[in-house]
Scaffold this motif. Structure first.
Motif, PDB file in Angstrom:
ATOM      1  N   LEU B  60      44.851  40.855  45.779  1.00 32.50           N
ATOM      2  CA  LEU B  60      44.102  40.497  44.695  1.00 32.50           C
ATOM      3  C   LEU B  60      43.219  41.788  44.172  1.00 32.50           C
ATOM      4  O   LEU B  60      43.028  42.696  44.876  1.00 32.50           O
ATOM      5  N   THR B  61      42.577  41.673  43.064  1.00 32.02           N
ATOM      6  CA  THR B  61      41.714  42.714  42.598  1.00 32.02           C
ATOM      7  C   THR B  61      40.350  42.419  43.271  1.00 32.02           C
ATOM      8  O   THR B  61      40.248  41.232  43.639  1.00 32.02           O
ATOM      9  N   PRO B  63      37.401  41.823  41.581  1.00 35.05           N
ATOM     10  CA  PRO B  63      36.666  40.736  40.953  1.00 35.05           C
ATOM     11  C   PRO B  63      37.218  39.405  41.365  1.00 35.05           C
ATOM     12  O   PRO B  63      36.790  38.361  41.592  1.00 35.05           O
ATOM     13  N   GLU B  64      38.761  39.332  41.620  1.00 35.28           N
ATOM     14  CA  GLU B  64      39.311  38.094  42.093  1.00 35.28           C
ATOM     15  C   GLU B  64      38.851  37.877  43.623  1.00 35.28           C
ATOM     16  O   GLU B  64      38.742  36.613  43.833  1.00 35.28           O
ATOM     17  N   LYS B  66      36.315  38.643  44.881  1.00 33.29           N
ATOM     18  CA  LYS B  66      34.897  37.863  44.640  1.00 33.29           C
ATOM     19  C   LYS B  66      34.954  36.596  44.341  1.00 33.29           C
ATOM     20  O   LYS B  66      34.176  35.655  44.974  1.00 33.29           O
ATOM     21  N   GLU B  67      35.940  35.998  43.338  1.00 34.93           N
ATOM     22  CA  GLU B  67      35.674  34.728  42.944  1.00 34.93           C
ATOM     23  C   GLU B  67      36.289  33.703  43.765  1.00 34.93           C
ATOM     24  O   GLU B  67      35.760  32.698  44.229  1.00 34.93           O
TER      25      GLU B  67
END
Lengths: 127, 406
Positions: B60-61, B63-64, B66-67
């Motif tokens: 994942l990146t 921000p991903e 995080k989500e």
């Protein structure tokens, strides 16, 4: 069998944070003789691709209109050839997407004919 | 306003989100205090991939990551735009937001306050306080969140992961990176980042080099670097000049311990394997305890802190005995400092020098782990089962493994 004519590359696999040191031995015609040092099959795949046409996941951000934030982070869903990065960045620079966007939204399908999609990685609410 | 809860978590980054989630899973009512308008902390600006392979079993990146973590917080009270002013020993937390000053009465607390970046101004570099000098995290925030370009030609000081990631990021955005300078004789970040951030783009890495002066009138114009000897003193005659308008520093992170600086810390909060600090009811996890390599480790630690904080709040966990974990030969960083031997533990270790093949032992438990190419920047993780409570102290030692076959 090793031979002095063969080429050898010592690589650090970038497929995961383990960063295996992979050693690949190959001929000038890119015929693979031996791959060693990888802890999983992805390391072998990586080394073979690396001697012919290195691929990477492209991560960057894109402008967002009417969003809570001015940018949304984006990525390619698969690794794309590193040699296409400049062209990719020139295209992305001109893009602007409209909020709201959700994580996973596709911005460009089959980006630069690579088979990878360009997708949003951060949801941005509309302002 | 007055609140009442079982567990308060301060900080909504990777550690805090995981702590809040697991405290709730373990039956506690939770309030998460976050100073920003969104959770995630630094994950929001870390737009590169490579996160979550261990924790979410996905690449994942930031921000991903995080989500995914945030999705699990649906039934948790998150108070955004809040800033904690004071933590009182009677278990009240005082915080401020746009509405005013508020008070929470809690049973347990998890500190998940992360870290701050060390700035060039804290290094002995002569020169004026000119503009054009940014910490890597600030430059990352400008480029990735605010659509601002910090400059047009840059030198990066420090080859930790943030420095390497920023070298690639600047290059992709058309900012020429002239050099990455590293004071140590080896790169400070993960090998994979040296490959995919520097080698991929032909950015030169100067090992055993540092910045000795910065020049410019209002805006940075020139960075002067030099090679250093083993004492980190510049070697005369090795100076190199870079005509750049931007200097990005990636020279280390400092655990953020305020406003709980009454707890034992060195420099991060000193905790046990159950993330308990020197105050029974306060737990801590993530970069406010020690600087971790991977967000996956931070999230796992956060989860553990949340669990024990919830158990403490319910009166199901107090600490029995503290066994000291001692740094033996060739160990640079060792976390945690204490172990409650009735519980499982995870040791995070940085060796203090480079090894071809290191044998890392935990004595007297008879645990041994062999690590190829052990280097200080890459943490070694060792899991321990509960052990004999009569052991007073355990020691971790690293040694070069001499091959018996050779």
């Amino acid at each position: 069998m090793s031979s002095s004519q063969n080429l050898v590359k010592e690589l650090t696999c970038v497929r995961c944070p383990l960063g295996c040191k992979v050693r690949i031995e190959y001929t000038e015609e890119l015929e693979v003789i031996d791959v060693a040092g990888n802890k999983c099959p992805r390391g072998r795949e990586y080394a073979i691709q690396e001697i012919s046409d290195p691929h990477r996941i492209l991560v960057t951000s894109v402008k967002v209109k009417n969003g809570k934030y001015p940018l949304a982070s984006i990525k390619t869903t698969e690794a794309i050839p590193l040699r296409l990065f400049d062209e990719a960045m020139r295209i992305i620079e001109k893009l602007e997407i409209e909020a709201p966007v959700k994580m996973g939204d596709i911005i460009i399908e089959n980006f630069l004919d690579t088979g990878a999609n360009l997708i949003v990685t951060r949801s941005i609410e509309r302002l | 306003m007055k609140y009442n809860t079982d567990v308060v978590v301060i900080g909504g980054g990777a550690a805090g989100m995981a702590a809040a989630y697991s405290a709730r899973e373990n039956g506690a009512n939770v309030i998460l205090l976050e100073r920003d308008e969104d959770t995630g902390g630094v994950l929001n600006q870390c737009i590169h991939n490579g996160f979550g392979l261990q924790y979410f079993k996905k690449d994942l990146t930031g921000p991903e990551f995080k989500e995914f973590a945030k999705e699990r917080l649906k039934d948790i009270d998150i108070l955004f735009g809040t800033y904690v002013l004071e933590i009182r020993k009677d278990k009240t937390i005082i915080f401020v937001d746009k509405r005013g000053i508020h008070e929470i009465q809690t049973k347990a607390l998890v500190m998940a306050t992360g870290a701050r970046e060390r700035h060039l101004n804290s290094l002995p570099v002569p020169g004026k306080r000119i503009t054009g000098i940014f910490t890597a995290g600030l430059a990352q925030r400008f480029i990735n969140l605010e659509n601002l370009k910090p400059g047009s030609k840059a030198v990066i000081l420090g080859s930790g992961d943030i420095g390497l990631i920023m070298a690639r990021r600047l290059t992709l955005e058309g900012i020429k990176v002239e050099a990455v300078l590293e004071i140590m004789p080896y790169p400070g970040g993960l090998e994979r980042n040296v490959q995919q951030c520097l080698k991929d783009f032909g950015i030169p890495l100067y090992l055993s080099h540092t910045v000795i002066a910065v020049e410019g009138d209002r805006r940075l114009q020139k960075v002067i670097a030099a090679e250093v000897d083993y004492k980190w003193d510049p070697i005369p005659g090795t100076e190199k000049e870079f005509e750049v308008d931007t200097l990005i520093t990636s020279v280390g992170l400092i655990p953020q311990i305020k406003p709980a600086d009454f707890l034992e810390a060195d420099p991060g909060f000193i905790v046990s394997n159950t993330n308990q600090t020197s105050e029974d009811w306060i737990f801590a996890a993530g970069n406010c305890t020690v600087i971790f390599d991977l967000v996956d480790y931070v999230a796992k630690e956060g989860e553990k802190a949340g669990k024990y904080a919830a158990l403490y709040a319910k009166g199901e966990y107090t600490q029995s005995k503290k066994v000291k974990v001692r740094k033996g030969e060739n160990i640079g960083i060792l976390h945690p400092v204490y172990i409650d031997p009735t519980q499982e533990s995870t040791l995070y270790i940085r060796v203090s020098k480079v090894f071809d093949r290191a044998s890392i032992k935990v004595e007297p438990l008879g645990v041994e782990v062999i690590e190829n190419d052990a280097r200080p920047p890459e943490m070694v993780v060792i899991k321990l089962k509960p052990f004999d409570e009569n052991i007073d102290e355990i020691e971790v030692i690293a040694d070069e493994l001499i091959s018996k076959l050779g």
